[in-house]
Design an enzyme around this catalytic site. Structure first.
Site, PDB file in Angstrom:
ATOM      1  N   ASN A 145      -7.367   4.541   9.473  1.00 49.87           N
ATOM      2  CA  ASN A 145      -6.887   3.298  10.071  1.00 49.87           C
ATOM      3  C   ASN A 145      -6.973   3.306  11.595  1.00 49.87           C
ATOM      4  O   ASN A 145      -7.089   2.263  12.219  1.00 49.87           O
ATOM      5  CB  ASN A 145      -5.448   3.002   9.619  1.00 49.87           C
ATOM      6  CG  ASN A 145      -4.548   4.200   9.681  1.00 49.87           C
ATOM      7  OD1 ASN A 145      -4.803   5.214   9.020  1.00 49.87           O
ATOM      8  ND2 ASN A 145      -3.501   4.131  10.476  1.00 49.87           N
ATOM      9  N   GLY A 192      -2.559  -5.859   0.172  1.00 52.04           N
ATOM     10  CA  GLY A 192      -2.958  -7.252   0.355  1.00 52.04           C
ATOM     11  C   GLY A 192      -3.122  -7.662   1.803  1.00 52.04           C
ATOM     12  O   GLY A 192      -4.103  -8.299   2.171  1.00 52.04           O
ATOM     13  N   CYS A 249       3.274   5.987  20.262  1.00 48.16           N
ATOM     14  CA  CYS A 249       4.475   6.080  21.093  1.00 48.16           C
ATOM     15  C   CYS A 249       5.129   4.726  21.281  1.00 48.16           C
ATOM     16  O   CYS A 249       5.417   4.287  22.385  1.00 48.16           O
ATOM     17  CB  CYS A 249       4.195   6.756  22.415  1.00 48.16           C
ATOM     18  SG  CYS A 249       2.738   6.177  23.248  1.00 48.16           S
ATOM     19  N   GLN A 307      -7.762   0.662   4.097  1.00 48.04           N
ATOM     20  CA  GLN A 307      -8.631   0.144   5.157  1.00 48.04           C
ATOM     21  C   GLN A 307     -10.067  -0.086   4.700  1.00 48.04           C
ATOM     22  O   GLN A 307     -10.839  -0.717   5.411  1.00 48.04           O
ATOM     23  CB  GLN A 307      -8.626   1.092   6.368  1.00 48.04           C
ATOM     24  CG  GLN A 307      -7.302   1.153   7.098  1.00 48.04           C
ATOM     25  CD  GLN A 307      -6.927  -0.154   7.801  1.00 48.04           C
ATOM     26  OE1 GLN A 307      -7.747  -1.064   7.974  1.00 48.04           O
ATOM     27  NE2 GLN A 307      -5.667  -0.263   8.192  1.00 48.04           N
ATOM     28  N   GLY A 356       0.818  -1.207   0.000  1.00 49.74           N
ATOM     29  CA  GLY A 356       0.000   0.000   0.000  1.00 49.74           C
ATOM     30  C   GLY A 356       0.854   1.260   0.000  1.00 49.74           C
ATOM     31  O   GLY A 356       0.524   2.250  -0.658  1.00 49.74           O
ATOM     32  N   THR A 357       1.942   1.221   0.733  1.00 48.09           N
ATOM     33  CA  THR A 357       2.827   2.389   0.807  1.00 48.09           C
ATOM     34  C   THR A 357       3.372   2.744  -0.578  1.00 48.09           C
ATOM     35  O   THR A 357       3.377   3.922  -0.973  1.00 48.09           O
ATOM     36  CB  THR A 357       3.987   2.103   1.787  1.00 48.09           C
ATOM     37  OG1 THR A 357       3.437   1.847   3.083  1.00 48.09           O
ATOM     38  CG2 THR A 357       4.951   3.277   1.867  1.00 48.09           C
TER      39      THR A 357
HETATM   40  C1  LIG Z   1      -1.500  -0.280   6.341  1.00 45.26           C
HETATM   41  C2  LIG Z   1      -1.837   0.986   5.645  1.00 45.26           C
HETATM   42  C3  LIG Z   1      -1.018   1.492   4.615  1.00 45.26           C
HETATM   43  C4  LIG Z   1       0.284   0.840   4.223  1.00 45.26           C
HETATM   44  O1  LIG Z   1       0.119  -0.390   3.543  1.00 45.26           O
HETATM   45  P1  LIG Z   1       1.385  -1.384   3.493  1.00 45.26           P
HETATM   46  O2  LIG Z   1       0.980  -2.442   2.527  1.00 45.26           O
HETATM   47  O3  LIG Z   1       1.590  -1.884   4.879  1.00 45.26           O
HETATM   48  O4  LIG Z   1       2.539  -0.579   2.991  1.00 45.26           O
HETATM   49  C5  LIG Z   1      -1.395   2.651   3.995  1.00 45.26           C
HETATM   50  N1  LIG Z   1      -2.525   3.295   4.344  1.00 45.26           N
HETATM   51  C6  LIG Z   1      -3.343   2.848   5.316  1.00 45.26           C
HETATM   52  C7  LIG Z   1      -4.585   3.596   5.646  1.00 45.26           C
HETATM   53  C8  LIG Z   1      -3.016   1.688   6.004  1.00 45.26           C
HETATM   54  O5  LIG Z   1      -3.814   1.265   6.994  1.00 45.26           O
END
Ligand SMILES: *Cc1c(COP(=O)(O)O)cnc(C)c1O
Length: 389
Positions: free
Chosen positions: A151, A200, A325, A179, A71-72
């Protein structure tokens, strides 16, 4: 001790069907999906099948699905690729203060490289002022990026409305839907979203695979350069087992979506109501009627979130702190801070996030164990006002 996993917004269990579907691609089906021979072609067929499965879940065309590593990466590619596609002619980027770091850090990077950045505030319930958004879009705006579901709190933004607003203004619209996908219905055939990120491991596929949806005709410079994979939008040899996994997970998500909005919601509501009824000075963070069905973010006044998590952990219960934190810094979460949640509650905020694998017995176990945990911690707390102690 049995693990009770209530941290599904952090990551999810790989569905057994998904793990099973990956197996042949670690064995006999090892061809390169881009090879000309039929050994590779066989594998390519499975990649294209996965693309169709993801497209079906989103109401998209398979040609609009780009597989990425997470996702990143999808968020980075959407933001940086759009700004680059404007070749310096548009400099303004709009996002919100409550985005995931994948979006916030990328926007701040762009701001340090010549872009003008607007971070929209949210109100006490975590919602945006759409009039403010509309008013600040200019001819210079390259992209608006607003997450579908938060999230930490589960709060849902009115993405369909925001997408139409951006379409009217002629501005590209990206949504981090990591999410949302698999938890609530998403239909891109009815919603003019240009770019959408999903991951995924948030929907029962493994970690390390994601998707960037790119609507046909959207201008986007590729983020990773190299070969011609993924229609030239994302180079690199296809990660076949993980792509196949995401396809199967998408298929399962489509079939389970009703369960998410019915039985998962029922369990979440049972957990929330049980805790609020038995723990004084606790309240829900975020607009309750505009939330993901699986998320409860509860602030317990006068206690440290980390202490609650440690007590839950000792019982085998996995939850998460609303505050970031992890490294011992006492900074509360940027999301709760943006919402103006007072210090005394932000520090004691816990996120419970459920999945279709949770059971009512698990929820009842947590509800039964919360009051003594909170009671004991308040007895020890230096924050409790004299009158409450
Ligand atoms: C987990 C998450 C990401 C990042 O996804 P990854 O596959 O872990 O890099 C991005 N945006 C939101 C809102 C997330 O919850």
């Amino acid at each position: 001790m049995k693990t009770i996993y209530l941290d599904n917004n952090a990551t999810t269990r790989v569905a057994p069907e998904v793990a099973e579907a990956m197996r042949p691609f670690f064995g006999e089906l090892y061809g390169n999906a881009s090879s000309m021979h039929s050994f590779g072609g066989q594998v390519r067929h499975h990649v294209e099948r996965a693309r169709e499965q993801v497209a079906a879940l989103l109401g998209a065309d398979p040609s609009e699905i780009v597989f990425t590593s997470c996702g990143t990466e999808s968020d980075n590619a959407a933001l940086r690729g759009t700004v680059e596609a404007h070749a310096g002619r548009r400099h303004h980027v709009v996002t919100t203060r409550v985005e995931h770091p994948a979006v916030l850090s990328t926007c701040r990077y762009l701001a340090s490289h010549g872009c003008r950045l607007t971070e929209l505030p949210v109100d006490r319930e975590g919602l945006l002022d759409l009039q403010m958004l509309e008013d600040l879009i200019t001819d210079d705006t390259a992209i608006v990026s607003v997450m579908w579901a938060n999230n930490e709190t589960g709060v849902l933004f009115p993405i369909e409305e925001i997408a139409r607003l951006c379409q009217r203004k002629g501005v590209a619209f990206h949504t981090d839907a990591v999410q949302a996908v698999g938890k609530i219905p998403v239909d891109l055939s009815r919603t003019p979203i240009d770019l959408l990120a999903l991951s995924g491991h948030k929907l029962h596929a493994p970690k390390g695979v994601g998707v960037l949806y790119v609507r046909k005709g959207t201008r986007l410079a590729p983020f990773i350069l190299g070969g011609h994979q993924e229609g030239g939008k994302r180079a690199g040899t296809e990660n076949v087992p993980y792509i196949v996994a995401l396809g199967v997970a998408a298929d399962l998500a489509a079939r389970h979506i009703r369960e998410e909005v019915t039985s998962v919601r029922t369990l979440r509501d049972r957990l929330e109501a049980g805790i609020l009824a038995s723990c004084p000075d606790a309240h829900v963070n975020g607009r309750r009627d505009q939330r993901l069905p699986n998320t409860a973010n509860i602030g317990f006044e006068f206690v440290e979130g980390e202490s609650i998590l440690m007590d839950l952990d000792a019982l085998g219960v996995c939850a998460s702190s609303g505050s970031a934190c992890t490294s011992g810094s006492l900074e509360p979460s940027h999301v709760l801070r943006a919402m103006g949640v007072p210090f005394t509650a932000a520090h004691g905020s816990i996120r419970f996030s459920l999945s279709r694998y949770n059971t009512q017995d698990e929820i009842d176990f947590v509800v039964a164990h919360m009051p003594p945990i909170i009671h004991r911690l308040r007895d020890l707390s230096p924050f409790v006002p004299k009158a409450k102690a």
